[in-house]
Design a protein around this motif. Structure first.
Motif, PDB file in Angstrom:
ATOM      1  N   THR A  65      -8.785 -17.568  -5.015  1.00 38.07           N
ATOM      2  CA  THR A  65      -8.118 -16.354  -5.888  1.00 38.07           C
ATOM      3  C   THR A  65      -8.505 -15.106  -5.343  1.00 38.07           C
ATOM      4  OG1 THR A  65      -9.041 -17.538  -7.804  1.00 38.07           O
ATOM      5  CG2 THR A  65      -8.469 -15.233  -8.242  1.00 38.07           C
ATOM      6  N   LYS A  66      -7.231 -14.515  -5.080  1.00 39.22           N
ATOM      7  CA  LYS A  66      -7.038 -13.235  -4.262  1.00 39.22           C
ATOM      8  C   LYS A  66      -7.797 -12.143  -4.991  1.00 39.22           C
ATOM      9  CE  LYS A  66      -3.202 -14.037  -1.447  1.00 39.22           C
ATOM     10  NZ  LYS A  66      -1.759 -13.731  -1.191  1.00 39.22           N
ATOM     11  N   GLN A  67      -8.377 -11.235  -4.276  1.00 41.55           N
ATOM     12  CA  GLN A  67      -8.830  -9.815  -5.072  1.00 41.55           C
ATOM     13  C   GLN A  67      -7.697  -9.371  -5.451  1.00 41.55           C
ATOM     14  OE1 GLN A  67     -12.136  -8.299  -5.646  1.00 41.55           O
ATOM     15  NE2 GLN A  67     -10.694  -6.960  -6.809  1.00 41.55           N
ATOM     16  N   LYS A  68      -7.852  -8.682  -6.815  1.00 41.33           N
ATOM     17  CA  LYS A  68      -6.593  -8.000  -7.440  1.00 41.33           C
ATOM     18  C   LYS A  68      -6.806  -6.303  -6.862  1.00 41.33           C
ATOM     19  CE  LYS A  68      -6.144 -10.522 -11.592  1.00 41.33           C
ATOM     20  NZ  LYS A  68      -6.205 -10.512 -13.088  1.00 41.33           N
ATOM     21  N   LEU A  69      -5.834  -5.930  -6.425  1.00 42.86           N
ATOM     22  CA  LEU A  69      -5.748  -4.611  -6.000  1.00 42.86           C
ATOM     23  C   LEU A  69      -4.936  -3.769  -6.881  1.00 42.86           C
ATOM     24  CD1 LEU A  69      -6.942  -2.545  -4.021  1.00 42.86           C
ATOM     25  CD2 LEU A  69      -5.151  -3.283  -2.552  1.00 42.86           C
ATOM     26  N   TYR A  70      -5.295  -2.736  -7.605  1.00 40.88           N
ATOM     27  CA  TYR A  70      -4.306  -1.868  -8.826  1.00 40.88           C
ATOM     28  C   TYR A  70      -3.702  -0.637  -8.054  1.00 40.88           C
ATOM     29  CZ  TYR A  70      -6.569  -4.888 -11.904  1.00 40.88           C
ATOM     30  OH  TYR A  70      -7.019  -6.152 -12.666  1.00 40.88           O
ATOM     31  N   PHE A  71      -2.365  -0.381  -8.071  1.00 39.03           N
ATOM     32  CA  PHE A  71      -1.773   0.668  -7.440  1.00 39.03           C
ATOM     33  C   PHE A  71      -1.472   1.701  -8.571  1.00 39.03           C
ATOM     34  CE2 PHE A  71      -1.646  -2.313  -4.018  1.00 39.03           C
ATOM     35  CZ  PHE A  71      -1.816  -1.630  -3.068  1.00 39.03           C
ATOM     36  N   LEU A  72      -1.647   2.995  -8.415  1.00 41.21           N
ATOM     37  CA  LEU A  72      -1.170   4.140  -9.318  1.00 41.21           C
ATOM     38  C   LEU A  72      -0.606   4.978  -8.579  1.00 41.21           C
ATOM     39  CD1 LEU A  72      -4.383   4.861 -11.527  1.00 41.21           C
ATOM     40  CD2 LEU A  72      -2.079   4.119 -12.512  1.00 41.21           C
ATOM     41  N   SER A  73       0.827   5.240  -8.830  1.00 42.66           N
ATOM     42  CA  SER A  73       1.572   6.212  -8.361  1.00 42.66           C
ATOM     43  C   SER A  73       1.673   7.506  -8.663  1.00 42.66           C
ATOM     44  CB  SER A  73       3.101   5.599  -8.121  1.00 42.66           C
ATOM     45  OG  SER A  73       3.096   4.374  -7.656  1.00 42.66           O
ATOM     46  N   GLY A  74       2.583   8.465  -8.130  1.00 48.21           N
ATOM     47  CA  GLY A  74       2.499   9.870  -8.370  1.00 48.21           C
ATOM     48  C   GLY A  74       3.839   9.945  -9.349  1.00 48.21           C
ATOM     49  N   THR A  75       3.930  11.092  -9.764  1.00 45.73           N
ATOM     50  CA  THR A  75       4.952  11.825 -10.583  1.00 45.73           C
ATOM     51  C   THR A  75       6.446  11.388  -9.969  1.00 45.73           C
ATOM     52  OG1 THR A  75       3.740  13.686 -11.222  1.00 45.73           O
ATOM     53  CG2 THR A  75       6.283  13.751 -11.680  1.00 45.73           C
ATOM     54  N   MET A  76       7.322  10.962 -10.814  1.00 46.38           N
ATOM     55  CA  MET A  76       8.450  10.074 -10.454  1.00 46.38           C
ATOM     56  C   MET A  76       8.461   8.981  -9.302  1.00 46.38           C
ATOM     57  SD  MET A  76      10.498  11.246 -12.806  1.00 46.38           S
ATOM     58  CE  MET A  76      12.035  11.144 -12.383  1.00 46.38           C
ATOM     59  N   CYS A  77       7.358   8.496  -8.963  1.00 47.66           N
ATOM     60  CA  CYS A  77       7.293   7.445  -8.296  1.00 47.66           C
ATOM     61  C   CYS A  77       7.317   6.074  -8.622  1.00 47.66           C
ATOM     62  CB  CYS A  77       6.164   7.551  -7.272  1.00 47.66           C
ATOM     63  SG  CYS A  77       6.180   8.972  -6.311  1.00 47.66           S
ATOM     64  N   THR A  78       8.022   5.123  -7.961  1.00 44.88           N
ATOM     65  CA  THR A  78       7.867   3.778  -8.412  1.00 44.88           C
ATOM     66  C   THR A  78       7.090   2.708  -7.544  1.00 44.88           C
ATOM     67  OG1 THR A  78       9.981   2.991  -7.341  1.00 44.88           O
ATOM     68  CG2 THR A  78      10.119   4.200  -9.465  1.00 44.88           C
ATOM     69  N   PRO A  79       7.154   1.560  -7.745  1.00 43.78           N
ATOM     70  CA  PRO A  79       6.521   0.733  -6.758  1.00 43.78           C
ATOM     71  C   PRO A  79       7.025   0.774  -5.295  1.00 43.78           C
ATOM     72  CG  PRO A  79       6.492  -0.663  -8.600  1.00 43.78           C
ATOM     73  CD  PRO A  79       7.367   0.699  -9.016  1.00 43.78           C
ATOM     74  N   LEU A  80       8.185   1.197  -5.106  1.00 37.21           N
ATOM     75  CA  LEU A  80       8.872   1.444  -4.035  1.00 37.21           C
ATOM     76  C   LEU A  80       8.103   2.345  -2.937  1.00 37.21           C
ATOM     77  CD1 LEU A  80      12.785   2.521  -4.659  1.00 37.21           C
ATOM     78  CD2 LEU A  80      11.837   0.423  -3.238  1.00 37.21           C
ATOM     79  N   LEU A  81       7.345   3.219  -3.573  1.00 34.01           N
ATOM     80  CA  LEU A  81       6.402   4.290  -2.773  1.00 34.01           C
ATOM     81  C   LEU A  81       5.460   3.289  -1.857  1.00 34.01           C
ATOM     82  CD1 LEU A  81       5.056   6.906  -2.570  1.00 34.01           C
ATOM     83  CD2 LEU A  81       3.321   6.106  -4.196  1.00 34.01           C
ATOM     84  N   TRP A  82       5.113   2.073  -2.309  1.00 33.03           N
ATOM     85  CA  TRP A  82       4.150   1.223  -1.874  1.00 33.03           C
ATOM     86  C   TRP A  82       4.709   0.106  -0.740  1.00 33.03           C
ATOM     87  CZ3 TRP A  82      -0.341   3.565  -1.986  1.00 33.03           C
ATOM     88  CH2 TRP A  82      -0.337   4.486  -3.231  1.00 33.03           C
ATOM     89  N   ASN A  83       6.276  -0.245  -0.860  1.00 35.91           N
ATOM     90  CA  ASN A  83       6.561  -1.304   0.053  1.00 35.91           C
ATOM     91  C   ASN A  83       6.237  -1.570   1.150  1.00 35.91           C
ATOM     92  OD1 ASN A  83       8.111  -1.936  -2.231  1.00 35.91           O
ATOM     93  ND2 ASN A  83      10.192  -1.614  -1.310  1.00 35.91           N
ATOM     94  N   ALA A  84       6.195  -0.365   1.903  1.00 34.30           N
ATOM     95  CA  ALA A  84       5.836  -0.613   3.512  1.00 34.30           C
ATOM     96  C   ALA A  84       4.417  -0.691   3.580  1.00 34.30           C
ATOM     97  CB  ALA A  84       6.107   0.586   4.358  1.00 34.30           C
ATOM     98  N   VAL A  85       3.562  -0.361   2.746  1.00 34.60           N
ATOM     99  CA  VAL A  85       2.100  -0.337   2.686  1.00 34.60           C
ATOM    100  C   VAL A  85       1.648  -1.947   2.504  1.00 34.60           C
ATOM    101  CG1 VAL A  85      -0.023   0.108   1.571  1.00 34.60           C
ATOM    102  CG2 VAL A  85       1.697   1.897   2.327  1.00 34.60           C
ATOM    103  N   VAL A  86       2.370  -2.442   1.426  1.00 34.78           N
ATOM    104  CA  VAL A  86       1.879  -4.008   0.991  1.00 34.78           C
ATOM    105  C   VAL A  86       2.544  -4.909   1.409  1.00 34.78           C
ATOM    106  CG1 VAL A  86       1.144  -2.708  -1.279  1.00 34.78           C
ATOM    107  CG2 VAL A  86       3.396  -4.019  -1.171  1.00 34.78           C
ATOM    108  N   ALA A  87       3.581  -4.708   2.331  1.00 38.76           N
ATOM    109  CA  ALA A  87       4.296  -5.948   2.983  1.00 38.76           C
ATOM    110  C   ALA A  87       3.813  -6.835   3.879  1.00 38.76           C
ATOM    111  CB  ALA A  87       5.528  -5.067   4.129  1.00 38.76           C
ATOM    112  N   GLU A  88       2.623  -6.226   4.482  1.00 43.21           N
ATOM    113  CA  GLU A  88       1.708  -7.274   5.109  1.00 43.21           C
ATOM    114  C   GLU A  88       0.209  -7.307   4.480  1.00 43.21           C
ATOM    115  OE1 GLU A  88       1.765  -6.371   9.492  1.00 43.21           O
ATOM    116  OE2 GLU A  88       3.957  -6.022   9.510  1.00 43.21           O
ATOM    117  N   LEU A  89       0.297  -6.884   3.527  1.00 37.11           N
ATOM    118  CA  LEU A  89      -1.164  -6.862   2.683  1.00 37.11           C
ATOM    119  C   LEU A  89      -1.355  -8.195   1.878  1.00 37.11           C
ATOM    120  CD1 LEU A  89      -3.471  -4.808   2.764  1.00 37.11           C
ATOM    121  CD2 LEU A  89      -2.645  -4.046   0.341  1.00 37.11           C
ATOM    122  N   THR A  90      -1.443  -9.398   2.720  1.00 33.90           N
ATOM    123  CA  THR A  90      -1.415 -10.458   1.972  1.00 33.90           C
ATOM    124  C   THR A  90      -2.882 -11.078   1.589  1.00 33.90           C
ATOM    125  OG1 THR A  90      -1.979 -11.491   4.357  1.00 33.90           O
ATOM    126  CG2 THR A  90       0.507 -11.463   3.298  1.00 33.90           C
TER     127      THR A  90
END
Length: 237
Positions: free
Chosen positions: A7-32
């Protein structure tokens, strides 16, 4: 025999004003290494409502990555739930309340939006979030515009109203047991680096990474560095 899946460790993301998960795409792309969960705070009308949302979603001893307004919301939650978050990365945010100038600017923006049609974030406004070296980076500019378009005028007004009332959390953060790492940029045009450093210095054992040649949108502008910081911080015991 069938292999047992870890079971993988859950990692929760909170974005800023007018931000969606698009904000994190490049960050999590290789965060397996993690099960990445993006928390939507856009329905909330106050930081207290965001805290209730986090209380419902976060597991015990949670790992959290939070950006800008979302980072303030995470710190606000940590103050009232001092043992709930085990580790947290705070990006481009301080624990300060908003200045009178910023509050007035927000009020003027809300008044304008309620009376006029919203055509989406302008390029000039989007550039204020980026370091000058990225002002010709059409890909980053488009991500900011796409996130804004996805959420729209109603969410913008609600978020501006919901997140304007910010008390100074600095002293209260001295009591939290959450391990915190701060990532900030010296040339962030929205959050003063001195305010971020003051926040970090008042949190027990908090560490900090200070970036140069980067604006406010750190997850967009320096995703590899953010990912590397996350791996070091969350996988180190």
């Amino acid at each position: 025999m069938k292999a047992i899946e870890m079971t993988k460790q859950k990692l929760y993301f909170l974005s800023g004003t007018m931000c969606t998960p698009l904000l994190w795409n490049a960050v999590v792309a290789e965060l397996t290494q993690f099960d990445c969960i993006f928390i939507d705070t856009t329905p909330a009308t106050s930081f207290d409502e965001i805290a209730v949302l986090l209380d419902d979603i976060l597991e015990e001893n949670a790992f959290v990555v939070a950006f800008s307004m979302g980072a303030y919301a995470a710190m606000h939650f940590a103050v009232s739930h001092p043992k709930r978050i085990q580790k947290m990365i705070v990006i481009a945010a301080s624990a300060n309340g908003l200045s009178a100038k910023e509050l007035q600017l927000r009020k003027n923006t809300i008044d304008f939006l309620e009376k006029h049609k919203y055509k989406g974030i302008s390029t000039a406004r989007a550039l204020q979030f980026l370091h000058p070296k990225n002002h010709q980076n059409n890909e980053l500019i488009q991500v900011i515009k796409d996130m804004d378009a996805d959420l729209g005028k109603e969410v913008l007004i609600r978020q501006l109203k919901a997140t304007s009332l910010r008390i100074d959390l600095t002293q209260k953060l001295q009591q939290v047991q959450t391990r915190i790492h701060v990532i900030a940029a010296t040339e962030d045009a929205l959050v003063k680096i001195d305010d971020v450093k003051y926040t970090q210095q008042n949190i027990p054992k908090a560490t900090i990474t200070v970036l140069k040649n980067c604006g406010h949108m750190i997850p967009l502008e320096m995703p590899n560095l953010v990912r590397e910081s996350m791996l070091r911080f969350f996988l180190k015991y």
